[in-house]
Every structure is written in C-alpha cells, then in structure tokens.
Design a protein around this motif. Structure first.
Motif, PDB file in Angstrom:
ATOM      1  N   CYS A  63      90.203  19.975  43.626  1.00 14.35           N
ATOM      2  CA  CYS A  63      89.115  18.695  44.034  1.00 14.35           C
ATOM      3  C   CYS A  63      88.264  18.938  42.413  1.00 14.35           C
ATOM      4  CB  CYS A  63      88.541  19.025  44.985  1.00 14.35           C
ATOM      5  SG  CYS A  63      87.471  17.571  45.444  1.00 14.35           S
ATOM      6  N   VAL A  64      87.830  20.210  42.374  1.00 16.11           N
ATOM      7  CA  VAL A  64      87.071  20.325  41.207  1.00 16.11           C
ATOM      8  C   VAL A  64      87.539  19.956  40.022  1.00 16.11           C
ATOM      9  CG1 VAL A  64      85.848  22.470  40.013  1.00 16.11           C
ATOM     10  CG2 VAL A  64      85.700  22.605  42.532  1.00 16.11           C
ATOM     11  N   ALA A  68      85.692  16.303  40.198  1.00 13.21           N
ATOM     12  CA  ALA A  68      84.371  16.262  39.536  1.00 13.21           C
ATOM     13  C   ALA A  68      84.157  15.774  38.109  1.00 13.21           C
ATOM     14  CB  ALA A  68      84.154  17.763  39.393  1.00 13.21           C
ATOM     15  N   PHE A 143      82.529  15.909  46.215  1.00 11.83           N
ATOM     16  CA  PHE A 143      82.559  16.038  44.733  1.00 11.83           C
ATOM     17  C   PHE A 143      82.289  15.086  44.187  1.00 11.83           C
ATOM     18  CE2 PHE A 143      84.420  20.179  45.947  1.00 11.83           C
ATOM     19  CZ  PHE A 143      83.628  21.142  44.801  1.00 11.83           C
ATOM     20  N   GLY A 164      77.360  22.365  44.949  1.00 12.68           N
ATOM     21  CA  GLY A 164      78.411  22.222  45.887  1.00 12.68           C
ATOM     22  C   GLY A 164      78.927  23.363  46.940  1.00 12.68           C
TER      23      GLY A 164
END
Length: 220
Positions: A63-64, A68, A143, A164
């Motif tokens: 996900c990062v 992001a 995010f 986060g």
C-alpha cells in the motif's frame, strides 16, 4: 457536467496514466513477487499465525508503494490544471476510487502468490478472501488521505510516515485479529461482525474526513 461524470473522467485519467506508465505497476508486482519468494526461501511454509502476520505486513508495504504515490507524483502545474476543471470533492473521490481499485488488485495478486509459494493454511478461504478485500480497501483509503495531506509539505515521505503510524497500526491489528477466524476451527460470527463493523465505520470516517479536509488543501 455532473459531479459523477467528473469523477468518472478523473478516474479514467488515472487508469490510463497507470497503463501508460507500466514500469511503476511492474515494479510493484516485482516487489511483491520477490518479497514473497524470499520469505519462501527463508521460511518454507510457515504456520498459520506467522503466515497471517506476514501477509498483512506485506499488504502494508504494498500500500505504501502503490497508493501513497498517487498525490506525490502530481506536479504543481498539473494540480493547477485539475483545479480549473474539477472541484475538490470530485478530485478526492476519484483518487479514493482509483487507489481502492489498485489496492484491491494488488491484494488479490499478493494473496495468489502467497498461496502458491507459502501454502494456504486457512480453514475458511472464502472468509479470508473477503477480509483481504476489506483490508485492501481500508488501507487504500487511509493512505490516500495521508498522501493528500503530505503532498502539501516539503518532507512528503517523512510526513507520510509520521501521520500514518498512529492510524495504520490499530487498523492492521484489527485486520490480523479478524483474519484469525479464517484459520481457526471455531468460527465466532459475533466477533467477526463486530470487528467488520469497526473497520467499515473507520473507512466511512476516512471518506468523510477526506471530503471535509481536502477542500482546504485544494486551495493551498
């Protein structure tokens, strides 16, 4: 043009950009495959609790890397262009939808690779599949909002990590706790629905905060 039409046009724009910039998508896929392969070489097929914890840690890193970047890659000139053709609510909702679809795809692909290399110790694969989709949606929403806030700062990556950490750790803990019911012999429907309701409520709060806060960032 109606608000829904603007959202769909912005969503289509993001999808087309992702298709044209295939190196970014392939880079994420390579990261997923190589990370899981290293885990397989180092650990073989771990027991259920370890498998569960590793899976959600990988989802966090995916996900990062995948979500992001959605705001961090937009230049100031491009944002000025979007400012003239769309409203802030339309823009943030299109970003939320796009990152939701992207993270859903990445989560399902990583689950497939996890199953092929590390096995599938869960006793209720259908339940775990649903939890994986719910977790991908929840992570992408959080995010996306954090990336929108961090995009207005100079130290974007550092601010994203600082903002986060306190938000994502409770969410990951809830997902790990919820997914344990897919591995155990005893199925506690009451506990599953309570945690699911918490996650859905948290997702709704994130969407609401995005709609409320992003117009202030939009004017900056």
């Amino acid at each position: 043009m109606s608000s829904s039409a603007k959202i769909l046009r912005l969503l289509r724009k993001d999808i087309l950009l992702e298709i044209r910039q295939q190196y970014a998508l392939y880079g994420i896929l390579l990261y997923v495959a190589s990370t899981i392969f290293v885990l397989y070489m180092a650990m073989g097929r771990p027991e259920a609790d370890v498998w569960n914890g590793l899976f959600w840690m990988i989802q966090l890193f995916i996900c990062v890397n995948a979500v992001a970047k959605s705001f961090l890659q937009d230049s100031r000139e491009r944002m000025l262009y979007f400012y003239n053709i769309a409203g802030p609510v339309d823009f943030i909702l299109s970003k939320l939808l796009y990152n939701l679809l992207l993270m859903l795809t990445m989560s399902l692909l990583s689950l497939l690779v996890f199953t092929l290399l590390l096995g599938a110790p869960m006793m209720r694969p259908g339940l775990f599949l649903g939890i994986t989709c719910l977790g991908g949606i929840s992570l992408s929403l959080v995010f996306t909002l954090l990336a929108a806030i961090a995009s207005k700062a100079r130290q974007q990556a550092a601010l994203l990590a600082i903002l986060g950490f306190p938000l994502i750790i409770p969410q990951i803990m809830l997902l790990v706790r919820l997914s344990r019911d897919a591995f155990g012999e005893v199925f506690r429907a009451g506990a599953v629905w309570k945690i699911t309701a918490l996650l859905v409520g948290f997702d709704g709060m994130v969407v609401l905060l995005s709609i409320i806060l992003f117009p202030f960032l939009w004017k900056d």
